[in-house]
Each structure stands twice: as structure tokens, then as C-alpha cells.
Design a protein around this motif. Structure first.
Motif, PDB file in Angstrom:
ATOM      1  N   PRO A  64       0.822  -1.200   0.000  1.00  0.00           N
ATOM      2  CA  PRO A  64       0.000   0.000   0.000  1.00  0.00           C
ATOM      3  C   PRO A  64       0.866   1.263   0.000  1.00  0.00           C
ATOM      4  CG  PRO A  64       0.054  -0.931   2.206  1.00  0.00           C
ATOM      5  CD  PRO A  64       0.816  -1.874   1.304  1.00  0.00           C
ATOM      6  N   TYR A  65       0.320   2.285  -0.567  1.00  0.00           N
ATOM      7  CA  TYR A  65       0.999   3.570  -0.650  1.00  0.00           C
ATOM      8  C   TYR A  65       1.000   4.221   0.729  1.00  0.00           C
ATOM      9  CZ  TYR A  65       2.005   8.348  -2.212  1.00  0.00           C
ATOM     10  OH  TYR A  65       2.550   9.586  -2.388  1.00  0.00           O
ATOM     11  N   ARG A  66       2.159   4.752   1.132  1.00  0.00           N
ATOM     12  CA  ARG A  66       2.264   5.409   2.435  1.00  0.00           C
ATOM     13  C   ARG A  66       2.157   6.922   2.253  1.00  0.00           C
ATOM     14  NH1 ARG A  66       2.614   1.826   6.355  1.00  0.00           N
ATOM     15  NH2 ARG A  66       2.943   3.434   7.883  1.00  0.00           N
ATOM     16  N   HIS A  67       1.117   7.463   2.833  1.00  0.00           N
ATOM     17  CA  HIS A  67       0.842   8.908   2.791  1.00  0.00           C
ATOM     18  C   HIS A  67       1.902   9.647   3.588  1.00  0.00           C
ATOM     19  CE1 HIS A  67      -1.167  12.527   4.416  1.00  0.00           C
ATOM     20  NE2 HIS A  67      -1.842  12.532   3.292  1.00  0.00           N
ATOM     21  N   ARG A  68       2.498  10.672   2.997  1.00  0.00           N
ATOM     22  CA  ARG A  68       3.478  11.516   3.694  1.00  0.00           C
ATOM     23  C   ARG A  68       2.834  12.861   4.021  1.00  0.00           C
ATOM     24  NH1 ARG A  68       6.021   9.821  -0.838  1.00  0.00           N
ATOM     25  NH2 ARG A  68       6.078  11.936  -1.632  1.00  0.00           N
ATOM     26  N   PRO A  69       2.621  13.139   5.298  1.00  0.00           N
ATOM     27  CA  PRO A  69       2.041  14.442   5.657  1.00  0.00           C
ATOM     28  C   PRO A  69       3.049  15.569   5.429  1.00  0.00           C
ATOM     29  CG  PRO A  69       2.536  13.170   7.636  1.00  0.00           C
ATOM     30  CD  PRO A  69       2.868  12.294   6.456  1.00  0.00           C
ATOM     31  N   TYR A  70       2.557  16.780   5.441  1.00  0.00           N
ATOM     32  CA  TYR A  70       3.418  17.950   5.292  1.00  0.00           C
ATOM     33  C   TYR A  70       2.978  19.023   6.278  1.00  0.00           C
ATOM     34  CZ  TYR A  70      -0.434  19.751   2.388  1.00  0.00           C
ATOM     35  OH  TYR A  70      -1.664  20.157   1.932  1.00  0.00           O
ATOM     36  N   ASN A  71       3.911  19.915   6.610  1.00  0.00           N
ATOM     37  CA  ASN A  71       3.621  20.972   7.568  1.00  0.00           C
ATOM     38  C   ASN A  71       2.967  22.142   6.835  1.00  0.00           C
ATOM     39  OD1 ASN A  71       3.774  23.285   9.272  1.00  0.00           O
ATOM     40  ND2 ASN A  71       5.177  22.127  10.576  1.00  0.00           N
ATOM     41  N   GLN A  72       1.662  22.216   6.951  1.00  0.00           N
ATOM     42  CA  GLN A  72       0.886  23.207   6.212  1.00  0.00           C
ATOM     43  C   GLN A  72       1.253  24.645   6.581  1.00  0.00           C
ATOM     44  OE1 GLN A  72      -3.232  22.137   6.822  1.00  0.00           O
ATOM     45  NE2 GLN A  72      -2.838  20.021   6.268  1.00  0.00           N
ATOM     46  N   ILE A  73       1.423  24.904   7.846  1.00  0.00           N
ATOM     47  CA  ILE A  73       1.721  26.266   8.301  1.00  0.00           C
ATOM     48  C   ILE A  73       3.093  26.711   7.794  1.00  0.00           C
ATOM     49  CG2 ILE A  73       2.123  27.711  10.342  1.00  0.00           C
ATOM     50  CD1 ILE A  73      -0.026  25.926  11.755  1.00  0.00           C
ATOM     51  N   ASP A  74       4.089  25.859   7.961  1.00  0.00           N
ATOM     52  CA  ASP A  74       5.429  26.208   7.475  1.00  0.00           C
ATOM     53  C   ASP A  74       5.443  26.447   5.977  1.00  0.00           C
ATOM     54  OD1 ASP A  74       6.555  26.132   9.990  1.00  0.00           O
ATOM     55  OD2 ASP A  74       7.462  24.151   9.745  1.00  0.00           O
ATOM     56  N   LEU A  75       4.739  25.622   5.225  1.00  0.00           N
ATOM     57  CA  LEU A  75       4.726  25.793   3.770  1.00  0.00           C
ATOM     58  C   LEU A  75       4.086  27.117   3.356  1.00  0.00           C
ATOM     59  CD1 LEU A  75       4.002  22.277   2.278  1.00  0.00           C
ATOM     60  CD2 LEU A  75       6.080  23.634   2.094  1.00  0.00           C
ATOM     61  N   LEU A 118      -2.331   6.059   6.099  1.00  0.00           N
ATOM     62  CA  LEU A 118      -2.128   7.403   6.633  1.00  0.00           C
ATOM     63  C   LEU A 118      -1.120   7.365   7.780  1.00  0.00           C
ATOM     64  CD1 LEU A 118      -5.854   8.580   6.618  1.00  0.00           C
ATOM     65  CD2 LEU A 118      -4.114   8.912   4.844  1.00  0.00           C
ATOM     66  N   SER A 119      -0.692   8.530   8.220  1.00  0.00           N
ATOM     67  CA  SER A 119       0.328   8.608   9.269  1.00  0.00           C
ATOM     68  C   SER A 119      -0.125   7.982  10.587  1.00  0.00           C
ATOM     69  CB  SER A 119       0.772  10.049   9.487  1.00  0.00           C
ATOM     70  OG  SER A 119      -0.341  10.863   9.807  1.00  0.00           O
ATOM     71  N   ASP A 120      -1.441   7.927  10.824  1.00  0.00           N
ATOM     72  CA  ASP A 120      -1.947   7.281  12.049  1.00  0.00           C
ATOM     73  C   ASP A 120      -2.208   5.785  11.842  1.00  0.00           C
ATOM     74  OD1 ASP A 120      -4.273   7.170  10.530  1.00  0.00           O
ATOM     75  OD2 ASP A 120      -5.474   8.365  11.927  1.00  0.00           O
ATOM     76  N   GLU A 121      -1.761   5.275  10.690  1.00  0.00           N
ATOM     77  CA  GLU A 121      -1.873   3.864  10.294  1.00  0.00           C
ATOM     78  C   GLU A 121      -3.282   3.450   9.873  1.00  0.00           C
ATOM     79  OE1 GLU A 121       0.854   1.956   9.701  1.00  0.00           O
ATOM     80  OE2 GLU A 121       1.962   3.743  10.297  1.00  0.00           O
ATOM     81  N   SER A 122      -4.222   4.399   9.818  1.00  0.00           N
ATOM     82  CA  SER A 122      -5.528   4.060   9.255  1.00  0.00           C
ATOM     83  C   SER A 122      -5.380   3.936   7.737  1.00  0.00           C
ATOM     84  CB  SER A 122      -6.581   5.099   9.634  1.00  0.00           C
ATOM     85  OG  SER A 122      -6.228   6.371   9.138  1.00  0.00           O
ATOM     86  N   VAL A 123      -6.332   3.265   7.119  1.00  0.00           N
ATOM     87  CA  VAL A 123      -6.228   2.969   5.692  1.00  0.00           C
ATOM     88  C   VAL A 123      -7.449   3.507   4.951  1.00  0.00           C
ATOM     89  CG1 VAL A 123      -6.034   1.120   3.970  1.00  0.00           C
ATOM     90  CG2 VAL A 123      -4.891   0.881   6.192  1.00  0.00           C
ATOM     91  N   ILE A 124      -7.172   4.195   3.857  1.00  0.00           N
ATOM     92  CA  ILE A 124      -8.206   4.672   2.947  1.00  0.00           C
ATOM     93  C   ILE A 124      -7.838   4.167   1.557  1.00  0.00           C
ATOM     94  CG2 ILE A 124      -8.783   6.702   4.341  1.00  0.00           C
ATOM     95  CD1 ILE A 124      -7.070   8.378   2.341  1.00  0.00           C
ATOM     96  N   ASP A 125      -8.660   4.472   0.570  1.00  0.00           N
ATOM     97  CA  ASP A 125      -8.294   4.116  -0.796  1.00  0.00           C
ATOM     98  C   ASP A 125      -8.177   5.388  -1.639  1.00  0.00           C
ATOM     99  OD1 ASP A 125     -10.958   4.812  -1.471  1.00  0.00           O
ATOM    100  OD2 ASP A 125     -11.594   2.727  -1.548  1.00  0.00           O
ATOM    101  N   LEU A 126      -7.680   5.215  -2.853  1.00  0.00           N
ATOM    102  CA  LEU A 126      -7.455   6.358  -3.731  1.00  0.00           C
ATOM    103  C   LEU A 126      -8.758   7.086  -4.034  1.00  0.00           C
ATOM    104  CD1 LEU A 126      -5.582   8.104  -5.441  1.00  0.00           C
ATOM    105  CD2 LEU A 126      -5.850   6.425  -7.301  1.00  0.00           C
ATOM    106  N   LYS A 127      -9.838   6.353  -4.215  1.00  0.00           N
ATOM    107  CA  LYS A 127     -11.125   7.001  -4.495  1.00  0.00           C
ATOM    108  C   LYS A 127     -11.505   7.945  -3.360  1.00  0.00           C
ATOM    109  CE  LYS A 127     -15.946   6.187  -5.637  1.00  0.00           C
ATOM    110  NZ  LYS A 127     -16.978   5.184  -5.931  1.00  0.00           N
ATOM    111  N   PHE A 128     -11.387   7.479  -2.117  1.00  0.00           N
ATOM    112  CA  PHE A 128     -11.702   8.341  -0.987  1.00  0.00           C
ATOM    113  C   PHE A 128     -10.782   9.561  -0.977  1.00  0.00           C
ATOM    114  CE2 PHE A 128     -11.026   9.989   3.238  1.00  0.00           C
ATOM    115  CZ  PHE A 128     -12.318  10.192   3.677  1.00  0.00           C
TER     116      PHE A 128
END
Length: 146
Positions: A64-75, A118-128
């Protein structure tokens, strides 16, 4: 998926010329602890950049693809959206999102089922993820328009 794409295209069509009509003072006004309308649009640029990468990479990276979060405020701060010309910012936002629309239109049903961890290890799919992106976009456009 088709409904999400239609909604997405409608949001782009309705807003691509609208942002530059907002008074610059209103665009740049900040309330304590909040982004200005221009910074919200900048956040949508950052979101588009990251989701464009995600929606593309998932097709060729290990599943499965691992989602990489980003720091929204810093960006938002590092990209200095508060000082960017609104026409240039809108063009960047629109261009990135038009490419995402192309990807969404081309994705096949099998790929829509690809799993994303996702970073919390929950799983979604590409459609979601794709439909949620459109909802996220609409939410922030409503903030800009309010």
C-alpha cells in the motif's frame, strides 16, 4: 467518481476568475491565529502540489501507498503567499488543479481501490482520497468567498 470530477471542474470554473476580483485589503487581512484569504489560496496550492504527487505516485510505488504528511503552516509561510500577486497565485492554483482533473479522469477503477496508509496507520483508498480532496478544496474556497 464522476460526480466528484464534475464538482471539481465547477469549483475551478466558478473561482478561477473570482479571486482576483476580491479587494486586495480583504485578500490580505489576517485575523489572529488565522490565514488571510490569499494564504488560504496558497494552502490550496500546497495541497494541490502534494496531492498531484500522491495521485501520480500511487500508480507506480509499492502498495500500500504510504501517505506523507506535510507541515501546512510552514509551507504557507515559506512560500510567502501573503506577498504573491493574486493573479499569479490563482494561475498556479488553477494549473495544478487542471492537472489533477486530468489524472482523476484517467484513473481506472482498479487504481481507485489502491490502499493508502495514513500517518496514524488508518487505511483509505485512492477514491476516498480523491473525493476528499475535492471536499477540502470546496471547504477552503467557501472560506475565501465568505
Amino acid at each position: 467518481m464522476q460526480n466528484a470530477i464534475l464538482k471539481f471542474e465547477q469549483l475551478l470554473d466558478e473561482n478561477s476568475n473570482y479571486f482576483s476580483t476580491i479587494d486586495p485589503i480583504i485578500l490580505e487581512e489576517r485575523k489572529p491565529g488565522k490565514w488571510s484569504k490569499k494564504e488560504i489560496l496558497g494552502h490550496l496550492v500546497d495541497s494541490a502540489v502534494h496531492n498531484l504527487i500522491r495521485f501520480t505516485e500511487i500508480n507506480y510505488l509499492e502498495k500500500p501507498y504510504r501517505h506523507r504528511p506535510y507541515n501546512q503552516i510552514d509551507l504557507v509561510n515559506l512560500n510567502q503567499y501573503k506577498t504573491k500577486d493574486i493573479v499569479e497565485l490563482t494561475e498556479l492554483w488553477l494549473s495544478l488543479n487542471k492537472q489533477i482533473v486530468r489524472i482523476m479522469k484517467a484513473v481506472d477503477d482498479k487504481a481507485l481501490e489502491y490502499k493508502i496508509v495514513l500517518s496514524d496507520e488508518s487505511v483509505i483508498d485512492l477514491k476516498f482520497s480523491m473525493t476528499d480532496y475535492v471536499e477540502h478544496l470546496e471547504h477552503h474556497i467557501n472560506q475565501i468567498r465568505s
